[in-house]
Structures are given as structure tokens and as C-alpha cells.
Enzyme design. Structure first.
Site, PDB file in Angstrom:
ATOM      1  N   SER A  75       0.866  -1.184   0.000  1.00  0.00           N
ATOM      2  CA  SER A  75       0.000   0.000   0.000  1.00  0.00           C
ATOM      3  C   SER A  75       0.897   1.227   0.000  1.00  0.00           C
ATOM      4  O   SER A  75       2.005   1.189   0.547  1.00  0.00           O
ATOM      5  CB  SER A  75      -0.846   0.002   1.273  1.00  0.00           C
ATOM      6  OG  SER A  75      -1.404   1.274   1.482  1.00  0.00           O
ATOM      7  N   TYR A 133      -0.032   2.453  21.385  1.00  0.00           N
ATOM      8  CA  TYR A 133      -0.205   1.779  20.087  1.00  0.00           C
ATOM      9  C   TYR A 133      -0.751   2.744  19.046  1.00  0.00           C
ATOM     10  O   TYR A 133      -1.752   3.423  19.269  1.00  0.00           O
ATOM     11  CB  TYR A 133      -1.173   0.599  20.246  1.00  0.00           C
ATOM     12  CG  TYR A 133      -1.403  -0.167  18.953  1.00  0.00           C
ATOM     13  CD1 TYR A 133      -0.443  -1.059  18.479  1.00  0.00           C
ATOM     14  CD2 TYR A 133      -2.571   0.004  18.214  1.00  0.00           C
ATOM     15  CE1 TYR A 133      -0.638  -1.763  17.297  1.00  0.00           C
ATOM     16  CE2 TYR A 133      -2.780  -0.697  17.023  1.00  0.00           C
ATOM     17  CZ  TYR A 133      -1.810  -1.578  16.570  1.00  0.00           C
ATOM     18  OH  TYR A 133      -2.006  -2.270  15.393  1.00  0.00           O
TER      19      TYR A 133
HETATM   20  N1  LIG Z   1      -8.710  -1.317  -0.440  1.00  0.00           N
HETATM   21  C1  LIG Z   1      -7.754  -0.449  -0.544  1.00  0.00           C
HETATM   22  O1  LIG Z   1      -7.986   0.760  -0.751  1.00  0.00           O
HETATM   23  C2  LIG Z   1      -6.324  -0.876  -0.410  1.00  0.00           C
HETATM   24  C3  LIG Z   1      -5.316   0.106  -0.545  1.00  0.00           C
HETATM   25  C4  LIG Z   1      -3.999  -0.279  -0.416  1.00  0.00           C
HETATM   26  C5  LIG Z   1      -3.689  -1.614  -0.175  1.00  0.00           C
HETATM   27  N2  LIG Z   1      -4.690  -2.538  -0.043  1.00  0.00           N
HETATM   28  C6  LIG Z   1      -4.295  -3.930   0.235  1.00  0.00           C
HETATM   29  O2  LIG Z   1      -5.050  -4.787  -0.577  1.00  0.00           O
HETATM   30  C7  LIG Z   1      -5.132  -6.086   0.035  1.00  0.00           C
HETATM   31  C8  LIG Z   1      -6.545  -6.601  -0.083  1.00  0.00           C
HETATM   32  O3  LIG Z   1      -7.389  -5.809   0.706  1.00  0.00           O
HETATM   33  P1  LIG Z   1      -8.905  -5.475   0.356  1.00  0.00           P
HETATM   34  O4  LIG Z   1      -8.966  -4.018   0.120  1.00  0.00           O
HETATM   35  O5  LIG Z   1      -9.451  -6.399  -0.631  1.00  0.00           O
HETATM   36  O6  LIG Z   1      -9.562  -5.724   1.807  1.00  0.00           O
HETATM   37  P2  LIG Z   1     -10.677  -6.731   2.285  1.00  0.00           P
HETATM   38  O7  LIG Z   1     -11.908  -6.560   1.478  1.00  0.00           O
HETATM   39  O8  LIG Z   1     -10.782  -6.566   3.761  1.00  0.00           O
HETATM   40  O9  LIG Z   1     -10.060  -8.141   1.935  1.00  0.00           O
HETATM   41  C9  LIG Z   1      -9.018  -8.680   2.669  1.00  0.00           C
HETATM   42  C10 LIG Z   1      -9.062 -10.177   2.545  1.00  0.00           C
HETATM   43  O10 LIG Z   1      -8.049 -10.725   3.394  1.00  0.00           O
HETATM   44  C11 LIG Z   1      -8.632 -11.737   4.189  1.00  0.00           C
HETATM   45  N3  LIG Z   1      -7.947 -11.858   5.461  1.00  0.00           N
HETATM   46  C12 LIG Z   1      -7.900 -10.976   6.472  1.00  0.00           C
HETATM   47  N4  LIG Z   1      -7.229 -11.489   7.508  1.00  0.00           N
HETATM   48  C13 LIG Z   1      -6.840 -12.730   7.138  1.00  0.00           C
HETATM   49  C14 LIG Z   1      -6.154 -13.772   7.797  1.00  0.00           C
HETATM   50  N5  LIG Z   1      -5.736 -13.671   9.063  1.00  0.00           N
HETATM   51  N6  LIG Z   1      -5.919 -14.906   7.116  1.00  0.00           N
HETATM   52  C15 LIG Z   1      -6.353 -15.061   5.844  1.00  0.00           C
HETATM   53  N7  LIG Z   1      -7.048 -14.123   5.197  1.00  0.00           N
HETATM   54  C16 LIG Z   1      -7.292 -12.977   5.843  1.00  0.00           C
HETATM   55  C17 LIG Z   1     -10.060 -11.286   4.400  1.00  0.00           C
HETATM   56  O11 LIG Z   1     -10.865 -12.384   4.790  1.00  0.00           O
HETATM   57  P3  LIG Z   1     -12.229 -12.189   5.629  1.00  0.00           P
HETATM   58  O12 LIG Z   1     -13.096 -11.272   4.823  1.00  0.00           O
HETATM   59  O13 LIG Z   1     -12.734 -13.564   5.684  1.00  0.00           O
HETATM   60  O14 LIG Z   1     -11.855 -11.586   6.917  1.00  0.00           O
HETATM   61  C18 LIG Z   1     -10.395 -10.773   3.011  1.00  0.00           C
HETATM   62  O15 LIG Z   1     -10.740 -11.825   2.158  1.00  0.00           O
HETATM   63  C19 LIG Z   1      -4.630  -5.904   1.468  1.00  0.00           C
HETATM   64  O16 LIG Z   1      -3.322  -6.424   1.556  1.00  0.00           O
HETATM   65  C20 LIG Z   1      -4.596  -4.399   1.655  1.00  0.00           C
HETATM   66  O17 LIG Z   1      -3.615  -3.977   2.562  1.00  0.00           O
HETATM   67  C21 LIG Z   1      -5.991  -2.197  -0.156  1.00  0.00           C
END
Ligand SMILES: NC(=O)c1ccc[n+]([C@@H]2O[C@H](COP(=O)([O-])OP(=O)(O)OC[C@H]3O[C@@H](n4cnc5c(N)ncnc54)[C@H](OP(=O)(O)O)[C@@H]3O)[C@@H](O)[C@H]2O)c1
Length: 339
Positions: free
Chosen positions: A171, A212
Site C-alpha cells: 500500500s 499503540y
Molecule cells: N482497499 C484499498 O484501498 C487498499 C489500498 C492499499 C492496499 N490494499 C491492500 O489490498 C489487500 C486486499 O485488501 P482489500 O482491500 O481487498 O480488503 P478486504 O476486502 O478486507 O479483503 C481482505 C481479505 O483478506 C482476508 N484476510 C484478512 N485477515 C486474514 C487472515 N488472518 N488470514 C487469511 N485471510 C485474511 C479477508 O478475509 P475475511 O473477509 O474472511 O476476513 C479478506 O478476504 C490488502 O493487503 C490491503 O492492505 C488495499
């Protein structure tokens, strides 16, 4: 090093990128972590599923959510073989079980997309007592990736050099914090100057508040994603494996689900261009499949944003720091991984 499609940008969708790299996706075994409805993992699964991969392994922590996405992909692309894998990156026991599950199904992994992640502002710990964002976003994927290294190396032996890839989803939030070697659990301990948040971090992230600070924890974990990619690319070039760190942009997903109103307000100010999930997936697909990205021109040339290479802030560019992080990570999982 440049991508093969300089016209791809923040507007480009994952579906378009997958179509452009159809020949690179066909026949590949691909793992995506972090898959559920309305997530980037879902957008990745749909885009990759559209171009006839051999097998899609969807690894995530909530079985019902993974199933929902698997069913959606199957409905649209019935010929694609899809396996759901239970994976909780906050539990090293679960990571070992998930890796063993995949190893029982295949001896070849062409593409691993470490996409799962969390963003938290309240302190939580993994099963092993590691700060939750560092643990889930970096230490977990570190262990998962290294356990699957024999299958990645095997794929690399069987294919053109540089087409086996490990993509770490990072990110732009990495800019908030270097790796805090003296305080990796983000307990607010005193750390040396080069481990403190850079001066330019905006005041809204509340750097001076005691105790934190979840933004710092998130930033550190996302810096780790980049440094891990750098270390892997540097040390696995001999095997024909390349790794990149990709910032997807800003997308409304479930990522901010545990933030309070104030946290959501801070997030809303971080960007004025919000992508669809399909647009968010685009850069990861460039990193995973662009045939131009078969090697890394210099250690820090591993970061992509909006589908193109981007410059990194100094705290995420040092191979020495990447090596130090690799060894700290080995300590935290109790295993050594000579590459
Ligand atoms: N969205 C943004 O604007 C943004 C920006 C920069 C970077 N990112 C990065 O993009 C990536 C995907 O995020 P997203 O935006 O798609 O968020 P999201 O909708 O919250 O998806 C995250 C996924 O990771 C899974 N997850 C969370 N904790 C986990 C664990 N302990 N073990 C296995 N799976 C786990 C979640 O599962 P559950 O739903 O079952 O909890 C969900 O499927 C992340 O690495 C995030 O840091 C996102």
C-alpha cells in the site's frame, strides 16, 4: 525496466489486463490469498478466472466467503478448476496446514499473490503474540511463501525464466513507517531515528500520540511487503523467480471494516481518486503476468502503483534492511529458509 503496456494507468481494469496477458495466464497454477465478496481477492479471481488458468487456489480465512467467490467464478467460467483452501495468516499452525493442503494437490505453483491483509487501529495479537498487522500482513505471508518455495521453484524449472512470480500486495501507506526492528510489535517503544515515521507523514496519522498507533503498524507491515519482494527477487533470480510489491490504489472494500468514524475520515482524505475493485486488481495482474517483467533491473525496482513502476521512499529501498527483516521473520516463525 518498463512494463509492456505504458498506457495502463489508474483507470485500467483487471479484466483488461487479464485479456492483454491471456497467453501468460492460460495453463498456470495461481494462488490468491484473501478472497471474499467485495474484496480485491474477488476481483483478482474473476479476472484471472476469465483467461483459463489451469488451477485457481483461493486461500482465505472465512470459508463461506471463499465459497461464494468460488461459486461466482465457476458460474461464469465452468471450465476453470478451483480449490478453496482454509488459511488464517494470524495462526502459524493454520499456515502450515494450508501449505500442506496445497502441496497435496500440486507440485507446481506458477503465481502466488499474497493479497490478504488487515487494517486495524486497536491493538490485537496473532496466535503467536505478534502485533496483528505485522503478523497477518507480513509474517504470515512470509511463512506461507517460504513453505511453498519447493513448488514455486519447481514451476520455475518447468517454465521460461522470470515467469514464476510472487506478488505482495502492499500500500502507499508504507510511507508511514519503516520497519521498527526495536519495536516491531508497535508498542510505542523508543526506536532509533531511522526506524521512526518520516517527517513528511501528515499530522492526521497522529504520530505523536503515546502507545499503540495502528497507522504505524499498518505502514510497517506494508513496508515489509516491499522489502520481502526485494529480498526474494534478489535471491531467487538464480532460480528464475521474480517478486514485486504492488499498491492497488484506493478502493472501497472490507479493509476499513474495523475503523471508527475518525479512522474512516482519515482514510477518505488519503486519495481523491477511488477505484473499482476491478481497477484495483489491475496492477497486481501486471506484476504477475506482464512478460516484460521477467527480471528486476536493480534491487529497489520492485514497486508498482497504477500499473507502472514507481519510486520508493528511502526507508523501503535497502537490501540490507530487507535481509535484516528476512532474518527477523525467520526468528518469529522459528524456521530458517536459505533461498
Ligand atoms: N482497499 C484499498 O484501498 C487498499 C489500498 C492499499 C492496499 N490494499 C491492500 O489490498 C489487500 C486486499 O485488501 P482489500 O482491500 O481487498 O480488503 P478486504 O476486502 O478486507 O479483503 C481482505 C481479505 O483478506 C482476508 N484476510 C484478512 N485477515 C486474514 C487472515 N488472518 N488470514 C487469511 N485471510 C485474511 C479477508 O478475509 P475475511 O473477509 O474472511 O476476513 C479478506 O478476504 C490488502 O493487503 C490491503 O492492505 C488495499
Amino acid at each position: 525496466m518498463a512494463t509492456s503496456h505504458p498506457e495502463f494507468d489508474k483507470h485500467t481494469t483487471g479484466t483488461e489486463v487479464a485479456e492483454a496477458f491471456s497467453g501468460q495466464i492460460q495453463g498456470k497454477n495461481v494462488i490468491i490469498t484473501g478472497v471474499g465478496p467485495n474484496s480485491l481477492g474477488e476481483a483478482l479471481a474473476l479476472a484471472i478466472g476469465s483467461q483459463q488458468p489451469a488451477n485457481l487456489f483461493l486461500a482465505s480465512r472465512t470459508e463461506a466467503k471463499v465459497q461464494q467467490v468460488a461459486d461466482e467464478v465457476r458460474k461464469l467460467y465452468p471450465e476453470v478448476s478451483i480449490e478453496s483452501v482454509a488459511l488464517d495468516l494470524a495462526s502459524q499452525k493454520s499456515i502450515h496446514a494450508a501449505a500442506a493442503h496445497i502441496q497435496g494437490l500440486t507440485d507446481r505453483i506458477d503465481i502466488l499473490i499474497n493479497n490478504a491483509g488487515v487494517m486495524l487501529l486497536k491493538p490485537e495479537k496473532t496466535e503467536e503474540g505478534i502485533e496483528m498487522q505485522f503478523g497477518t500482513n507480513h509474517i504470515g505471508p512470509f511463512l506461507f511463501t517460504n513453505l511453498l518455495m519447493p513448488q514455486l521453484k519447481n514451476a520455475a524449472k518447468l517454465s521460461e525464466s522470470g515467469s514464476t512470480r510472487i506478488v505482495n500486495v502492499t500500500s502507499a501507506g508504507y510511507q508511514i513507517s519503516p520497519i521498527r526492528f526495536h519495536d516491531y510489535n508497535t508498542e510505542g517503544k523508543e526506536v532509533p531515528l531511522d526506524e521512526r515515521p518520516p517527517d513528511r507523514v501528515p499530522a492526521m496519522f497522529n504520530m505523536e500520540a503515546p502507545g499503540y498507533n495502528g497507522w504505524i503498524g499498518y505502514g510497517q507491515s506494508k513496508t515489509a511487503n516491499i522489502l520481502f519482494a526485494m529480498y526474494l527477487s534478489h535471491n531467487l533470480a538464480k532460480d528464475g523467480i521474480v517478486s514485486y510489491g504492488v499498491h492497488p490504489g484506493s478502493i472501497e472494500t472490507g479493509l476499513s471494516r474495523s475503523l471508527d468514524d475518525n479512522g474512516n475520515e482519515v482514510i477518505s482524505k488519503t486519495n481523491d481518486f477511488w477505484k473499482t475493485a476491478d481497477q484495483g486488481a489491475a496492477g497486481m495482474l501486471v506484476a504477475a503476468f506482464d512478460p516484460n517483467l521477467k527480471s528486476v533491473s536493480e534491487p529497489s525496482a520492485v514497486y508498482l502503483a497504477d500499473c507502472q513502476f514507481d519510486e520508493l521512499q528511502p526507508h523501503a529501498t535497502s537490501l540490507d534492511v530487507a535481509e535484516r527483516l528476512f532474518h527477523l521473520s525467520e526468528e518469529l516463525v522459528g524456521m530458517e529458509f536459505p533461498l
